[in-house]
Design an enzyme around this catalytic site. Structure first.
Site, PDB file in Angstrom:
ATOM      1  NE  ARG A 161      -4.173  -1.797   1.751  1.00 45.69           N
ATOM      2  CZ  ARG A 161      -4.184  -2.913   2.471  1.00 45.69           C
ATOM      3  NH1 ARG A 161      -3.311  -3.095   3.434  1.00 45.69           N
ATOM      4  NH2 ARG A 161      -5.090  -3.822   2.225  1.00 45.69           N
TER       5      ARG A 161
ATOM      6  CE  LYS B 298       1.764  12.988 -16.179  1.00 45.02           C
ATOM      7  NZ  LYS B 298       1.614  12.914 -17.641  1.00 45.02           N
TER       8      LYS B 298
ATOM      9  CD  GLU C  27      10.649  14.617 -23.125  1.00 47.65           C
ATOM     10  OE1 GLU C  27       9.830  15.549 -23.002  1.00 47.65           O
ATOM     11  OE2 GLU C  27      10.318  13.450 -23.451  1.00 47.65           O
TER      12      GLU C  27
ATOM     13  CE  LYS D 159       7.417  16.573 -15.017  1.00 49.13           C
ATOM     14  NZ  LYS D 159       7.640  15.271 -15.609  1.00 49.13           N
TER      15      LYS D 159
ATOM     16  CD  GLU E 246      -1.350  15.036 -17.694  1.00 48.08           C
ATOM     17  OE1 GLU E 246      -0.282  14.597 -17.246  1.00 48.08           O
ATOM     18  OE2 GLU E 246      -1.849  14.699 -18.764  1.00 48.08           O
TER      19      GLU E 246
ATOM     20  NE  ARG F 245       2.574  16.374 -14.326  1.00 52.93           N
ATOM     21  CZ  ARG F 245       3.019  15.618 -13.334  1.00 52.93           C
ATOM     22  NH1 ARG F 245       2.435  15.675 -12.150  1.00 52.93           N
ATOM     23  NH2 ARG F 245       4.036  14.808 -13.515  1.00 52.93           N
TER      24      ARG F 245
ATOM     25  CG  ASN G 119       0.814  15.397 -21.999  1.00 57.81           C
ATOM     26  OD1 ASN G 119       1.754  14.764 -21.529  1.00 57.81           O
ATOM     27  ND2 ASN G 119      -0.365  15.464 -21.409  1.00 57.81           N
TER      28      ASN G 119
ATOM     29  CG  HIS H 262       4.927  13.937 -25.009  1.00 62.93           C
ATOM     30  ND1 HIS H 262       5.669  15.083 -25.175  1.00 62.93           N
ATOM     31  CD2 HIS H 262       5.688  13.107 -24.244  1.00 62.93           C
ATOM     32  CE1 HIS H 262       6.821  14.944 -24.521  1.00 62.93           C
ATOM     33  NE2 HIS H 262       6.854  13.758 -23.963  1.00 62.93           N
TER      34      HIS H 262
ATOM     35  CG  HIS I  40       3.047   8.928 -26.402  1.00 64.58           C
ATOM     36  ND1 HIS I  40       2.333   9.435 -25.350  1.00 64.58           N
ATOM     37  CD2 HIS I  40       4.322   8.799 -25.960  1.00 64.58           C
ATOM     38  CE1 HIS I  40       3.141   9.615 -24.312  1.00 64.58           C
ATOM     39  NE2 HIS I  40       4.356   9.248 -24.665  1.00 64.58           N
TER      40      HIS I  40
ATOM     41  CG  HIS J 198       9.753   9.426 -25.226  1.00 64.61           C
ATOM     42  ND1 HIS J 198       8.390   9.321 -25.369  1.00 64.61           N
ATOM     43  CD2 HIS J 198       9.961  10.517 -24.444  1.00 64.61           C
ATOM     44  CE1 HIS J 198       7.802  10.292 -24.702  1.00 64.61           C
ATOM     45  NE2 HIS J 198       8.735  11.041 -24.126  1.00 64.61           N
TER      46      HIS J 198
HETATM   47  N1  NAD Z   1       7.054   9.894 -15.454  1.00 63.82           N
HETATM   48  C1  NAD Z   1       7.225  10.884 -16.296  1.00 63.82           C
HETATM   49  O1  NAD Z   1       6.812  12.009 -16.044  1.00 63.82           O
HETATM   50  C2  NAD Z   1       7.951  10.626 -17.570  1.00 63.82           C
HETATM   51  C3  NAD Z   1       8.392  11.693 -18.349  1.00 63.82           C
HETATM   52  C4  NAD Z   1       9.137  11.422 -19.489  1.00 63.82           C
HETATM   53  C5  NAD Z   1       9.408  10.108 -19.849  1.00 63.82           C
HETATM   54  N2  NAD Z   1       8.948   9.089 -19.074  1.00 63.82           N
HETATM   55  C6  NAD Z   1       9.232   7.691 -19.425  1.00 63.82           C
HETATM   56  O2  NAD Z   1      10.637   7.531 -19.400  1.00 63.82           O
HETATM   57  C7  NAD Z   1      11.000   6.484 -20.273  1.00 63.82           C
HETATM   58  C8  NAD Z   1      12.170   6.920 -21.092  1.00 63.82           C
HETATM   59  O3  NAD Z   1      13.246   7.211 -20.241  1.00 63.82           O
HETATM   60  P1  NAD Z   1      14.746   7.217 -20.778  1.00 63.82           P
HETATM   61  O4  NAD Z   1      14.799   7.960 -22.036  1.00 63.82           O
HETATM   62  O5  NAD Z   1      15.591   7.641 -19.649  1.00 63.82           O
HETATM   63  O6  NAD Z   1      14.982   5.690 -21.184  1.00 63.82           O
HETATM   64  P2  NAD Z   1      15.621   4.425 -20.458  1.00 63.82           P
HETATM   65  O7  NAD Z   1      15.323   4.415 -19.021  1.00 63.82           O
HETATM   66  O8  NAD Z   1      15.215   3.247 -21.250  1.00 63.82           O
HETATM   67  O9  NAD Z   1      17.197   4.653 -20.650  1.00 63.82           O
HETATM   68  C9  NAD Z   1      17.716   4.665 -21.945  1.00 63.82           C
HETATM   69  C10 NAD Z   1      18.900   3.721 -22.091  1.00 63.82           C
HETATM   70  O10 NAD Z   1      20.061   4.304 -21.498  1.00 63.82           O
HETATM   71  C11 NAD Z   1      20.670   3.396 -20.575  1.00 63.82           C
HETATM   72  N3  NAD Z   1      21.286   4.240 -19.557  1.00 63.82           N
HETATM   73  C12 NAD Z   1      20.681   4.901 -18.550  1.00 63.82           C
HETATM   74  N4  NAD Z   1      21.558   5.682 -17.908  1.00 63.82           N
HETATM   75  C13 NAD Z   1      22.750   5.504 -18.504  1.00 63.82           C
HETATM   76  C14 NAD Z   1      24.041   6.058 -18.297  1.00 63.82           C
HETATM   77  N5  NAD Z   1      24.253   6.994 -17.365  1.00 63.82           N
HETATM   78  N6  NAD Z   1      25.047   5.640 -19.093  1.00 63.82           N
HETATM   79  C15 NAD Z   1      24.810   4.721 -20.069  1.00 63.82           C
HETATM   80  N7  NAD Z   1      23.616   4.181 -20.336  1.00 63.82           N
HETATM   81  C16 NAD Z   1      22.590   4.574 -19.552  1.00 63.82           C
HETATM   82  C17 NAD Z   1      19.526   2.528 -20.115  1.00 63.82           C
HETATM   83  O11 NAD Z   1      19.997   1.292 -19.651  1.00 63.82           O
HETATM   84  C18 NAD Z   1      18.726   2.377 -21.408  1.00 63.82           C
HETATM   85  O12 NAD Z   1      19.303   1.383 -22.214  1.00 63.82           O
HETATM   86  C19 NAD Z   1       9.772   6.164 -21.090  1.00 63.82           C
HETATM   87  O13 NAD Z   1       9.212   4.961 -20.616  1.00 63.82           O
HETATM   88  C20 NAD Z   1       8.835   7.317 -20.807  1.00 63.82           C
HETATM   89  O14 NAD Z   1       7.469   6.942 -20.879  1.00 63.82           O
HETATM   90  C21 NAD Z   1       8.239   9.324 -17.950  1.00 63.82           C
HETATM   91 ZN    ZN Z   2       8.490  12.787 -23.020  1.00 69.34          ZN
END
Ligand code: NAD
Ligand code: ZN
Length: 364
Positions: free
Chosen positions: A124, A146, A188, A230, A240, A244, A248, A251, A255, A267
């Site tokens: 929980r 989020k 971003e 942010k 949101e 907020r 997007n 996006h 997406h 992404h």
């Molecule tokens: N919660 C939110 O508000 C929010 C906002 C934006 C994106 N997201 C989510 O985030 C995700 C994308 O995140 P991302 O782009 O960080 O992708 P990711 O977490 O997949 O990381 C990208 C790649 O880089 C590698 N990596 C990470 N740190 C590293 C480092 N320091 N050195 C070498 N390699 C490294 C990871 O292993 C992976 O292979 C998506 O699922 C998206 O939906 C969420």
């Molecule tokens: Zn994004």
């Protein structure tokens, strides 16, 4: 080390600090011990990040006298699903994690979203700390609470709002980040400029070559600016309900393109193309001047991101996908459009034909 406070609901005591700096891990461990004292810390990380930094963090925390374990999940978006949630929950039970446990998300947005989700439902809900290691994580996904995992039908379809207890942004992590992942973060960053900060947009425009090649002169300030943008938006609209949604920007189409490409598009690439689509729609609806549209396309190109959709696709498939987007209301697709750089608004609905035309124009 800089500190930015995210001021949220006083009743739920969900406010927290974002700390930003270079080589801050030692100070981070001290601050965790001081402010988030726990009987047991569990680092959740992915295979890539574990190899680079996981063991190092676990050792440093153990040496500081903490009880700390690590759970490794597979790297990449394909692991952001319920199967990984179940595996992680099982591992937490095996490790004896209980409500006195604090999770530490060490990785990119995938690790952050999944850890946040697990933290929000495990027994929980338990606290978690974000230690983002990608540029996307550092400017976006680690802030705002989020959490999500994907379903076969689409991204982020299961999720919760669960704020982290703290965020630690250490720029050192970026040294090992592959260029493509770095450019995902630039998408971003450009988004923040377009929706909220024309001054930062101009700085990006004037210096994108240096920023794209990771000249350290610009990044600390840019990351801090993005975190501030942010946090201000999240403070006003934590769940949101309104404002907020401007986050997007780019996006909605982004997406859909990611999904239709079966995630061949990253992404950041999806968002880059989605921002161009949104800017083109804004221009077609006579909100945005053509000059601003060119500026947006040009900064995106300079960041190494695509400005044309690189794979074969049918615009109708993309539009079909848009209509299953979870953010649609009353069957109408709501787009974040812009009147000029720094001035977004949520549009009440755009005719399919206009979206079709823009997608046709954007074919490679
Ligand atoms: N919660 C939110 O508000 C929010 C906002 C934006 C994106 N997201 C989510 O985030 C995700 C994308 O995140 P991302 O782009 O960080 O992708 P990711 O977490 O997949 O990381 C990208 C790649 O880089 C590698 N990596 C990470 N740190 C590293 C480092 N320091 N050195 C070498 N390699 C490294 C990871 O292993 C992976 O292979 C998506 O699922 C998206 O939906 C969420
Ligand atoms: Zn994004």
């Amino acid at each position: 080390m800089r500190s930015i406070k995210v001021n949220l609901d006083k009743k739920t005591l969900s406010s927290y600090e974002i700390r930003i700096g270079t080589s801050i891990l030692d100070r981070m461990i001290l601050l965790i011990a001081k402010n988030h004292k726990a009987a047991h810390y569990v680092i959740i990380t992915d295979t890539h990040v574990n190899r680079l930094y996981g063991q190092k963090l676990q050792n440093a925390m153990s040496e500081a006298g903490h009880h700390v374990s690590t759970i490794e999940i597979p790297a990449g978006e394909s692991a952001k699903n319920m199967a990984t949630v179940m595996d992680t929950a099982r591992s937490l039970l095996d490790l004896g994690a209980d409500r006195g446990t604090v999770l530490i998300a060490l990785g990119g947005g995938v690790v952050g979203d999944l850890t946040g989700f697990v933290a929000s439902v495990y027994m929980r809900s338990i606290p978690y700390i974000q230690v983002p290691t990608t540029l996307v994580g550092q400017v976006d996904s680690s802030i705002g609470g989020k959490t999500a995992v994907d379903l076969p039908q689409g991204k982020n379809l299961l999720g919760t709002f669960h704020q982290p207890s703290a965020v630690f942004v250490d720029l050192d992590f970026l040294e090992t980040l592959p260029q493509k992942e770095y450019e995902n973060g630039l998408a971003e960053i450009i988004k923040y400029g377009i929706i909220e900060d024309d001054k930062m947009f101009t700085l990006l425009e004037e210096n994108m070559d240096a920023i794209q090649s990771r000249n350290p002169a610009y990044l600390p300030k840019i990351i801090e600016t993005c975190c501030r943008i942010k946090k201000s938006i999240v403070e006003i609209d934590e769940r949101e309900q309104g404002l907020r949604r401007i986050l997007n920007f780019g996006h909605t189409v982004g997406h859909a393109l990611e999904a239709v490409s079966e995630y061949a598009l990253s992404h950041g690439e999806g968002v880059a193309l989605g921002m161009i689509a949104a800017a083109r729609l804004s221009a077609k609806m006579h909100y945005l001047a053509d000059d601003d549209l060119s500026r947006i396309e040009s900064v995106i190109a300079k960041a190494g991101l695509p400005t044309r959709i690189p794979h074969a696709f049918a615009p109708q498939t993309v539009i079909g996908r848009l209509k299953t987007d979870k953010k649609k209301k009353d069957g109408v697709i709501h787009f974040v459009l812009i009147k000029k750089i720094g001035m977004p608004f949520v549009n009440g609905g755009i005719p399919d034909e206009m979206i079709n035309t823009v997608l046709e124009e954007m074919k490679a």
